[in-house]
Write a protein that holds these residues in place. Structure first.
Motif, short mmCIF file in Angstrom:
data_model
loop_
_atom_site.label_atom_id
_atom_site.label_comp_id
_atom_site.label_asym_id
_atom_site.label_seq_id
_atom_site.Cartn_x
_atom_site.Cartn_y
_atom_site.Cartn_z
N THR A 44 0.82 -1.21 0.00
CA THR A 44 0.00 0.00 0.00
C THR A 44 0.86 1.26 0.00
O THR A 44 1.84 1.36 0.72
CB THR A 44 -0.93 0.02 1.23
N LYS A 45 0.42 2.24 -0.81
CA LYS A 45 1.05 3.56 -0.88
C LYS A 45 0.00 4.60 -0.53
O LYS A 45 -1.18 4.41 -0.79
CB LYS A 45 1.54 3.85 -2.29
N LEU A 46 0.44 5.72 0.02
CA LEU A 46 -0.48 6.84 0.28
C LEU A 46 -0.71 7.65 -1.00
O LEU A 46 -1.75 8.27 -1.15
CB LEU A 46 0.07 7.77 1.36
N PHE A 53 4.24 0.69 1.99
CA PHE A 53 4.35 0.39 3.41
C PHE A 53 5.60 -0.44 3.71
O PHE A 53 6.31 -0.16 4.67
CB PHE A 53 3.09 -0.36 3.86
N THR A 147 4.82 7.74 8.19
CA THR A 147 4.18 7.30 6.95
C THR A 147 3.60 5.89 7.10
O THR A 147 2.48 5.63 6.66
CB THR A 147 5.16 7.39 5.77
N ILE A 151 -0.34 4.99 6.72
CA ILE A 151 -0.86 3.96 5.82
C ILE A 151 -1.80 3.03 6.58
O ILE A 151 -2.89 2.70 6.09
CB ILE A 151 0.29 3.19 5.13
N SER A 154 -4.99 4.72 7.15
CA SER A 154 -5.78 4.80 5.91
C SER A 154 -6.48 3.47 5.61
O SER A 154 -7.46 3.45 4.87
CB SER A 154 -4.90 5.21 4.72
N LYS A 155 -5.99 2.38 6.21
CA LYS A 155 -6.59 1.06 6.05
C LYS A 155 -7.62 0.78 7.15
O LYS A 155 -8.11 -0.34 7.28
CB LYS A 155 -5.52 -0.03 6.07
#
Length: 172
Positions: A44-46, A53, A147, A151, A154-155
Motif C-alpha cells: 500500500t502507498k499513500l 508500506f 508514513t 498507511i 488509511s486502512k
C-alpha cells in the motif's frame, strides 16, 4: 547540559521502534477481524509517487539500527530492496529494536566529530556523526515511521497518537 550522541539517538529510536512494534501488532488483530490480507497492506502507498508500506518499515529499521552501524563505520547508504511479508516486517522492527538496545554508549559517543559519508549512486554527502544523526537519520526515521502509521490508519486500523508515541519517559 551537554547531550551525547547516544542520548540524542538511542532514546528516540527505542521509543519510536516500540511504538512501531506495537502498532504493527495491533494492526494484525484488525486485519484478521476484517478479513484483510496483511501481506497486501505491505504494498500500500499513500500516493502513487510514494514508496509502499514495506519500504517505510524497512527504512525505519535502516534509519535506526542501520544508522548506528553507519556512524560507527563512517558510511551509510540507502536500504536494500525488500520483499518481506508483514510478519517479516514485524521481525525486522524487533531486530532493529534489539540491535539499538545493544548499542554501546561509549562506542557511539566516541564517534563524536567523526566523518560519516552518505552514498547513493555516485553522489556522496559528507556529514559529521552529529550532523548525520540530527539532520538526516532521525528526520528520515520519524518520516518513515509516521508514513507507516498513516498507511495503517488509511486502512482503517484503530490506532491513535498514543500508539505511535510508544513508551514515554515520565518523571517519577
Amino acid at each position: 547540559m551537554a547531550v551525547s550522541l547516544y542520548d540524542l539517538s538511542v532514546a528516540n529510536y527505542l521509543q519510536t521502534l516500540g511504538g512501531v512494534e506495537g502498532f504493527l501488532g495491533k494492526s494484525i488483530g484488525h486485519f484478521n477481524d476484517n478479513k484483510v490480507d496483511a501481506n497486501e497492506v505491505a504494498d500500500t502507498k499513500l500516493a502513487p509517487d510514494m514508496l509502499p508500506f514495506r519500504f517505510q518499515i524497512v527504512a525505519v529499521a535502516h534509519h535506526s539500527a542501520g544508522a548506528l552501524k553507519g556512524v560507527t563505520a563512517g558510511a551509510f547508504g540507502p536500504p536494500s530492496p525488500s520483499t518481506a511479508d508483514y510478519a517479516g516486517l514485524q521481525r525486522l522492527v524487533v531486530e532493529a529494536r534489539e540491535a539499538v538496545e545493544k548499542a554501546s554508549a561509549s562506542d557511539l559517543n566516541a564517534c563524536a566529530g567523526k566523518d560519516v559519508i552518505f552514498s547513493v549512486g555516485d553522489r556522496k554527502l559528507p556529514f559529521t556523526a552529529e550532523g548525520f544523526l540530527q539532520t538526516f537519520s532521525l528526520p528520515n526515521f520519524f518520516f518513515h515511521a509516521t508514513t507507516a502509521y498513516d498507511i495503517l490508519r488509511s486502512k482503517g486500523v484503530p490506532i491513535g497518537k498514543r500508539d505511535f508515541l510508544g513508551k514515554m519517559k515520565m518523571k517519577g
